[in-house]
Design an enzyme around this catalytic site. Structure first.
Site, PDB file in Angstrom:
ATOM      1  N   VAL A  14       0.680  -1.233   0.061  1.00  0.00           N
ATOM      2  CA  VAL A  14      -0.004   0.006  -0.118  1.00  0.00           C
ATOM      3  C   VAL A  14       0.950   1.379   0.148  1.00  0.00           C
ATOM      4  O   VAL A  14       0.322   2.392  -0.132  1.00  0.00           O
ATOM      5  CB  VAL A  14      -0.951   0.269   1.257  1.00  0.00           C
ATOM      6  CG1 VAL A  14      -2.167  -1.008   1.060  1.00  0.00           C
ATOM      7  CG2 VAL A  14      -0.347   0.054   2.567  1.00  0.00           C
ATOM      8  N   GLY A  15       2.141   1.358   0.024  1.00  0.00           N
ATOM      9  CA  GLY A  15       3.026   2.360  -0.003  1.00  0.00           C
ATOM     10  C   GLY A  15       3.699   2.641   1.385  1.00  0.00           C
ATOM     11  O   GLY A  15       4.142   4.063   1.667  1.00  0.00           O
ATOM     12  N   THR A  17       6.419   2.019   2.629  1.00  0.00           N
ATOM     13  CA  THR A  17       7.964   2.341   2.383  1.00  0.00           C
ATOM     14  C   THR A  17       8.184   3.662   2.214  1.00  0.00           C
ATOM     15  O   THR A  17       8.996   4.524   2.648  1.00  0.00           O
ATOM     16  CB  THR A  17       8.660   1.348   1.575  1.00  0.00           C
ATOM     17  OG1 THR A  17       8.787   0.055   2.108  1.00  0.00           O
ATOM     18  CG2 THR A  17      10.275   1.632   1.517  1.00  0.00           C
ATOM     19  N   LYS A  38      13.154  -0.663  10.443  1.00  0.00           N
ATOM     20  CA  LYS A  38      12.326  -1.831   9.978  1.00  0.00           C
ATOM     21  C   LYS A  38      12.696  -3.238  10.687  1.00  0.00           C
ATOM     22  O   LYS A  38      13.905  -3.768  10.682  1.00  0.00           O
ATOM     23  CB  LYS A  38      12.988  -2.204   8.455  1.00  0.00           C
ATOM     24  CG  LYS A  38      12.171  -3.282   7.748  1.00  0.00           C
ATOM     25  CD  LYS A  38      10.688  -2.801   7.255  1.00  0.00           C
ATOM     26  CE  LYS A  38      10.206  -3.658   6.430  1.00  0.00           C
ATOM     27  NZ  LYS A  38       8.868  -3.117   5.656  1.00  0.00           N
ATOM     28  N   THR A  42      11.275  -9.333   4.561  1.00  0.00           N
ATOM     29  CA  THR A  42      11.246 -10.505   4.168  1.00  0.00           C
ATOM     30  C   THR A  42      11.453 -10.503   2.407  1.00  0.00           C
ATOM     31  O   THR A  42      11.380  -9.349   2.104  1.00  0.00           O
ATOM     32  CB  THR A  42       9.933 -11.624   4.321  1.00  0.00           C
ATOM     33  OG1 THR A  42       8.902 -10.609   3.862  1.00  0.00           O
ATOM     34  CG2 THR A  42       9.724 -11.603   5.769  1.00  0.00           C
ATOM     35  N   ASP A  53      13.768  -2.816   1.822  1.00  0.00           N
ATOM     36  CA  ASP A  53      12.929  -1.517   1.974  1.00  0.00           C
ATOM     37  C   ASP A  53      13.818  -0.322   2.801  1.00  0.00           C
ATOM     38  O   ASP A  53      13.605   0.997   2.377  1.00  0.00           O
ATOM     39  CB  ASP A  53      11.809  -1.663   2.898  1.00  0.00           C
ATOM     40  CG  ASP A  53      10.581  -2.499   2.280  1.00  0.00           C
ATOM     41  OD1 ASP A  53      10.861  -2.692   1.066  1.00  0.00           O
ATOM     42  OD2 ASP A  53       9.907  -3.165   2.942  1.00  0.00           O
ATOM     43  N   GLY A 112       6.428  -1.229   9.671  1.00  0.00           N
ATOM     44  CA  GLY A 112       6.068  -2.580   9.890  1.00  0.00           C
ATOM     45  C   GLY A 112       6.151  -3.442   8.470  1.00  0.00           C
ATOM     46  O   GLY A 112       6.635  -2.837   7.621  1.00  0.00           O
ATOM     47  N   GLY A 182      -1.388   6.206   0.090  1.00  0.00           N
ATOM     48  CA  GLY A 182       0.095   5.878  -0.104  1.00  0.00           C
ATOM     49  C   GLY A 182       0.150   5.908  -1.678  1.00  0.00           C
ATOM     50  O   GLY A 182       1.583   6.076  -1.920  1.00  0.00           O
TER      51      GLY A 182
END
Length: 232
Positions: A14-15, A17, A38, A42, A53, A112, A182
């Site tokens: 959804v944006g 980062t 962070k 993964t 990220d 997250g 986002g």
């Protein structure tokens, strides 16, 4: 007093980062000492690894960054760790590590992985637990503020997903500080236009920023110059 912003999302992709980078870039532009953490990343292994990220955030924002755990497969962290055969820190350990960093910075942003309830450890701990534990630990310790920002989509489905996320936060007595859309399209349709108003009307949470789609492709200097204008 260090400000802490926890960035979660209504889903993966959804944006978060780019929103984290925008929050960090705005603070860096104000002369603040900024760290973006962070806890778990993964999908960074294999023949076609995802970019870290945290590297994207560092490049776009100019902030310092810290990645606590990196796992190979693009799966939920607890699943990726189990399949990889490695032990990963608990949420409590993540919270302790984040708290140890606070004295050195004016702003610490915690990004997250996936949505709010994605499991970050083998004990079922989630970003919701990190947000709750940081909120109450810092409230007791020195009153340092913790703001939870929810990154959401612009289009259809976002109202339901955003209400579910904000409801989950409030269930553990954490009031979301704001929403970030986002990826706002260059030519929004009726759904996007209505959602921009309805997100606040239905959740009671203000929209803090609207990030244009494709912002992550900007050159770092362009990103840093543009980011402050995305915040209302």
């Amino acid at each position: 007093m260090t400000r802490v912003v926890v960035v979660t999302g209504t889903d993966t992709g959804v944006g978060k980062t780019i929103a984290s980078a925008a929050i960090a870039a705005r603070a860096v532009a104000d002369g603040q000492r900024v760290l973006v953490v962070k806890p778990v990343q993964t999908g960074v292994g294999g023949t076609e690894p995802d970019p870290h990220d945290i590297a994207t955030v560092a490049d776009l924002s100019g902030a310092e960054v810290l990645e606590l755990v990196a796992l190979d497969e693009p799966l939920a962290p607890d699943t990726a760790a189990r399949r990889q055969g490695v032990a990963i820190p608990t949420v409590r350990e993540h919270v302790a590590r984040i708290r140890a960093e606070l004295p050195s910075y004016d702003l610490v942003v915690v990004e997250g992985a996936g949505g709010l309830l994605v499991r970050l450890d083998a004990e079922g701990g989630t970003l919701l637990d990190i947000a709750r534990d940081l909120t109450f630990a810092l409230m007791r310790a020195d009153g340092s503020p913790v703001e939870v920002v929810v990154v959401c989509r612009a289009g259809l489905g976002t109202l339901n997903h955003t209400e579910l996320t904000t409801t989950a936060l409030r269930a553990v007595q954490v009031e979301p500080a704001g929403l970030v859309i986002g990826a706002w399209p260059a030519e929004p349709g009726v759904a996007e236009t209505c959602n921009r108003t309805d997100l606040t009307r239905l959740t009671g949470v203000p929209v803090l920023a609207v990030v244009p789609a494709g912002a992550g492709s900007l050159a770092p200097e362009e990103f840093r110059a543009a980011a402050p204008a995305w915040f209302g």
